[in-house]
Design an enzyme around this catalytic site. Structure first.
Site, PDB file in Angstrom:
ATOM      1  N   LYS A   1      42.554  31.525  64.216  1.00 32.15           N
ATOM      2  CA  LYS A   1      42.476  32.686  63.319  1.00 32.15           C
ATOM      3  C   LYS A   1      41.036  33.149  63.087  1.00 32.15           C
ATOM      4  O   LYS A   1      40.782  34.334  62.928  1.00 32.15           O
ATOM      5  CB  LYS A   1      43.141  32.368  61.980  1.00 32.15           C
ATOM      6  CG  LYS A   1      44.656  32.249  62.079  1.00 32.15           C
ATOM      7  CD  LYS A   1      45.302  32.097  60.716  1.00 32.15           C
ATOM      8  CE  LYS A   1      46.793  31.882  60.856  1.00 32.15           C
ATOM      9  NZ  LYS A   1      47.483  31.831  59.572  1.00 32.15           N
TER      10      LYS A   1
ATOM     11  N   ASP B   1      48.972  37.687  56.797  1.00 34.85           N
ATOM     12  CA  ASP B   1      49.317  36.577  55.884  1.00 34.85           C
ATOM     13  C   ASP B   1      49.191  37.031  54.428  1.00 34.85           C
ATOM     14  O   ASP B   1      49.905  36.539  53.553  1.00 34.85           O
ATOM     15  CB  ASP B   1      48.385  35.372  56.108  1.00 34.85           C
ATOM     16  CG  ASP B   1      48.725  34.607  57.374  1.00 34.85           C
ATOM     17  OD1 ASP B   1      49.887  34.660  57.823  1.00 34.85           O
ATOM     18  OD2 ASP B   1      47.816  33.953  57.936  1.00 34.85           O
TER      19      ASP B   1
END
Ligand code: NAP
Length: 295
Positions: free
Chosen positions: A78, A114
């Site tokens: 990420k 997210d």
């Protein structure tokens, strides 16, 4: 959905998406996204790819060269993927984490879904707007970073970050104070007795540690939980962790991690396809996938 249906649909025109992670074989995303593409009548296919930490640059080049529509990034990619992308959304840049990449005319654009994934079950389903509220976050890793950002960005009044390694909690607090100057962010050790007072005075507790995956709990003494607090566990396998059971037994409201998984996937789906995601289909596919049923 079965594999025959999926194979029959694949043609030279099929758009490819997928997930890069290490490990990736337990990911529920292929089941969730492929079910969504079928339900929406879209000619897409979603595949999991195990990409080793050092291979993220060539893997992202492959996204460009092979004509992928996009890719999800999960642990450990990420943050390390960021230098290899052409554009990054403001939110993803702020929290230094990209979980969704969209390939557009040879350019790779990074997003973080997210944040939306975490907020939707809380705000839409539980009607818990963070504005002015107090919350305690257990953990200071990648998920905690998205959660703390999401809450402060929505105007949360006070956040306490509790972590096993307190230096890491302090690092995360400093990182967020840079983004949200003037915000109230406290830190604590996850086993500190003072943490119970903070939890009693808060209306949200979020578990961002893996404690609960194998029957453990991040909160041995749950007496600080009760009516008036919502306990949100990001763990989705098992769907009911010891923390959630203890919270519910004491009258607290609870949220499991499956909703976050579904809504972050739904947001990725929308980025790639510009189509409203079939959230109910995604939720059902995800529930089956996390129970280990092959779709
Ligand atoms: P991470 O970056 O590795 O961070 C893990 C955090 O948990 C750290 O704060 C770590 O503390 C703490 N921790 C680990 N083992 C511990 C232990 N034995 N005792 C006390 N604390 C411990 O992981 P992450 O990406 O933040 O993910 C955390 C959890 O959230 C995982 O279970 C993941 O599956 C879940 N998650 C769910 C979703 C969803 O969609 N539902 C999304 C993202 C993540 P130290 O700093 O002291 O090591």
């Amino acid at each position: 959905m079965n594999s025959e249906d999926l194979t029959l649909k694949i043609s030279p025109a099929t758009k490819m998406v997928g997930v890069f992670g290490c490990p990736v074989k337990h990911s529920a995303s292929p089941a969730m996204q492929n079910a969504a593409f079928l339900a929406a009548g879209l000619d897409y296919v979603y595949l999991p790819f195990e990409v080793k930490p050092d291979d993220i640059e060539p893997a992202l080049n492959a996204v460009r060269i092979l004509g992928f529509r996009g890719i999800n990034l999960t642990i450990p990619h990420k943050e390390t993927s960021i230098p290899f992308l052409d554009e990054i959304s403001e939110e993803a840049l702020k929290i230094k984490a990209v979980n969704t990449v969209m390939a557009d005319s040879g350019k790779l654009r990074g997003f973080n879904t997210d944040i939306e994934g975490f907020l939707k079950p809380l705000v839409m389903e539980k009607k818990w707007p963070p504005e002015g509220k107090k919350a305690v976050i257990l953990g200071a890793g990648g998920a905690a970073r998205a959660v703390v950002f999401a809450l402060l960005n929505e105007g949360a009044g006070e956040i306490t970050i509790a972590n096993r390694n307190i230096a890491r909690a302090e690092e995360l607090a400093d990182f967020m104070k840079n983004i949200f100057p003037g915000s109230i962010i406290k830190t604590a050790g996850i086993a500190d007795s003072s943490l119970h007072r903070e939890i009693s005075g808060s209306s949200l507790l979020v578990n961002c540690t893996p404690l609960g995956l194998k029957g453990e709990t991040p909160l041995e003494d749950a007496s600080c939980l009760g009516r008036g607090i919502t306990v949100y566990d990001l763990i989705y396998r098992p769907s009911d962790t010891p923390l959630l059971t203890a919270a519910r037994n004491r009258g607290a409201d609870t949220i499991g991690g499956l909703g976050m998984l579904v809504y972050q996937g739904a947001a990725s789906f929308r980025i790639w396809t510009s189509v409203d995601p079939p959230v109910d289909v995604m939720k059902k596919a995800c529930e089956k996938a996390v129970k280990g049923v092959r779709l």
